[in-house]
Write a protein that holds these residues in place. Structure first.
Motif, PDB file in Angstrom:
ATOM      1  N   TYR A  36      -6.078-111.528  29.950  1.00 36.36           N
ATOM      2  CA  TYR A  36      -5.815-110.106  30.158  1.00 36.36           C
ATOM      3  C   TYR A  36      -7.023-109.552  30.879  1.00 36.36           C
ATOM      4  O   TYR A  36      -8.163-109.675  30.201  1.00 36.36           O
ATOM      5  CB  TYR A  36      -5.154-109.243  28.887  1.00 36.36           C
ATOM      6  N   PRO A  37      -7.000-108.687  31.879  1.00 36.25           N
ATOM      7  CA  PRO A  37      -8.142-107.890  32.436  1.00 36.25           C
ATOM      8  C   PRO A  37      -8.496-106.847  31.866  1.00 36.25           C
ATOM      9  O   PRO A  37      -7.602-106.103  31.391  1.00 36.25           O
ATOM     10  CB  PRO A  37      -7.884-107.729  33.796  1.00 36.25           C
ATOM     11  N   ILE A  38      -9.833-106.573  31.381  1.00 30.04           N
ATOM     12  CA  ILE A  38     -10.432-105.529  30.551  1.00 30.04           C
ATOM     13  C   ILE A  38     -11.347-104.906  31.582  1.00 30.04           C
ATOM     14  O   ILE A  38     -12.103-105.677  32.414  1.00 30.04           O
ATOM     15  CB  ILE A  38     -10.737-105.745  29.307  1.00 30.04           C
ATOM     16  N   GLN A  39     -11.479-103.560  31.624  1.00 28.42           N
ATOM     17  CA  GLN A  39     -12.695-102.854  32.135  1.00 28.42           C
ATOM     18  C   GLN A  39     -13.303-102.129  31.165  1.00 28.42           C
ATOM     19  O   GLN A  39     -12.754-101.320  30.303  1.00 28.42           O
ATOM     20  CB  GLN A  39     -12.300-101.853  33.271  1.00 28.42           C
ATOM     21  N   VAL A  40     -14.740-102.377  31.385  1.00 25.39           N
ATOM     22  CA  VAL A  40     -15.591-101.608  30.412  1.00 25.39           C
ATOM     23  C   VAL A  40     -16.966-100.912  31.059  1.00 25.39           C
ATOM     24  O   VAL A  40     -17.141-101.396  32.128  1.00 25.39           O
ATOM     25  CB  VAL A  40     -16.257-102.594  29.056  1.00 25.39           C
ATOM     26  N   ASN A  41     -17.070 -99.827  30.454  1.00 28.27           N
ATOM     27  CA  ASN A  41     -18.307 -99.393  31.118  1.00 28.27           C
ATOM     28  C   ASN A  41     -19.802 -99.740  30.549  1.00 28.27           C
ATOM     29  O   ASN A  41     -19.718 -99.496  29.190  1.00 28.27           O
ATOM     30  CB  ASN A  41     -18.293 -97.731  30.815  1.00 28.27           C
ATOM     31  N   VAL A  42     -20.717-100.053  31.280  1.00 30.34           N
ATOM     32  CA  VAL A  42     -21.947-100.823  30.769  1.00 30.34           C
ATOM     33  C   VAL A  42     -22.986 -99.876  31.475  1.00 30.34           C
ATOM     34  O   VAL A  42     -22.822 -99.595  32.749  1.00 30.34           O
ATOM     35  CB  VAL A  42     -22.067-102.236  31.635  1.00 30.34           C
ATOM     36  N   PRO A  43     -23.856 -99.498  30.408  1.00 27.60           N
ATOM     37  CA  PRO A  43     -24.954 -98.727  31.141  1.00 27.60           C
ATOM     38  C   PRO A  43     -25.580 -99.303  32.420  1.00 27.60           C
ATOM     39  O   PRO A  43     -25.736-100.327  32.262  1.00 27.60           O
ATOM     40  CB  PRO A  43     -25.709 -98.353  30.071  1.00 27.60           C
ATOM     41  N   ILE A  44     -26.110 -98.480  33.338  1.00 29.43           N
ATOM     42  CA  ILE A  44     -26.846 -98.973  34.429  1.00 29.43           C
ATOM     43  C   ILE A  44     -25.601 -99.829  35.362  1.00 29.43           C
ATOM     44  O   ILE A  44     -25.656 -99.454  36.520  1.00 29.43           O
ATOM     45  CB  ILE A  44     -27.849 -99.844  34.085  1.00 29.43           C
ATOM     46  N   LEU A  45     -24.851-100.625  35.028  1.00 25.91           N
ATOM     47  CA  LEU A  45     -24.264-101.376  35.971  1.00 25.91           C
ATOM     48  C   LEU A  45     -22.762-100.618  36.230  1.00 25.91           C
ATOM     49  O   LEU A  45     -22.207-100.814  37.287  1.00 25.91           O
ATOM     50  CB  LEU A  45     -23.627-102.575  35.294  1.00 25.91           C
ATOM     51  N   GLY A  46     -22.430 -99.700  35.212  1.00 31.23           N
ATOM     52  CA  GLY A  46     -21.107 -98.981  35.545  1.00 31.23           C
ATOM     53  C   GLY A  46     -19.852 -99.735  35.038  1.00 31.23           C
ATOM     54  O   GLY A  46     -20.086-100.437  34.092  1.00 31.23           O
ATOM     55  N   ARG A  47     -18.697 -99.432  35.626  1.00 31.36           N
ATOM     56  CA  ARG A  47     -17.729-100.151  35.353  1.00 31.36           C
ATOM     57  C   ARG A  47     -17.508-101.735  35.679  1.00 31.36           C
ATOM     58  O   ARG A  47     -17.524-102.060  36.855  1.00 31.36           O
ATOM     59  CB  ARG A  47     -16.242 -99.482  36.037  1.00 31.36           C
TER      60      ARG A  47
END
Length: 142
Positions: A36-47
């Motif tokens: 399953y694809p998930i998306q997370v917000n990572v500081p500096i890198l973004g989504r």
């Protein structure tokens, strides 16, 4: 009797009936890998997008329930399962999936709308995986 359902058709059915875009891959006769694809917000890198995967192993089929256990291949499998269950919105909203204390899962087929009607006419006996196909052994109800 046996119904041979191609994995590609199973993913299409899941997408059509739940709106969830998952991947399925046959690992062996008793195991299917669910991604399953998930998306997370990572500081500096973004989504950031990442696919999480879980091997589901069929232990048995009984009446209208499929008993499974899972293997993630990584330390913290329970945490990964929690993430997957929270990430896939339909799993939070359905009584069809029951998590057991022993690390097992039970899929209550009678709680899935698009499967429920078929269960009035058949009894599912087995579920196996081979050659990108899900083989479901069943018999007609008397």
């Amino acid at each position: 009797m046996t119904l041979h359902l191609p994995v590609s058709e199973a993913t299409s059915l899941i997408k059509e009936n739940s709106g969830q875009d998952i991947s399925l891959r046959v690992v062996n006769e008793n195991t299917i890998n669910v991604g399953y694809p998930i998306q997370v917000n990572v500081p500096i890198l973004g989504r950031v997008s990442k696919s999480v995967n879980l091997d589901l192993i069929v232990d048995k089929v009984a009446d209208k329930d499929i008993f499974l256990h899972y293997a993630t291949g990584v330390f913290g499998g329970d945490t990964l399962l929690d993430m997957i269950l929270k990430a896939i919105p339909i799993l939070n909203k359905t009584p069809a999936l029951e998590r057991q204390e022993n690390g097992g899962l039970v899929v209550h087929l009678n709680e899935i709308k698009w499967v429920k009607e078929s269960l009035k006419k058949i009894i599912i006996k087995t579920m196996r995986f081979a050659n990108d196909t899900i083989a479901i052994g069943f018999s007609a109800k008397p």
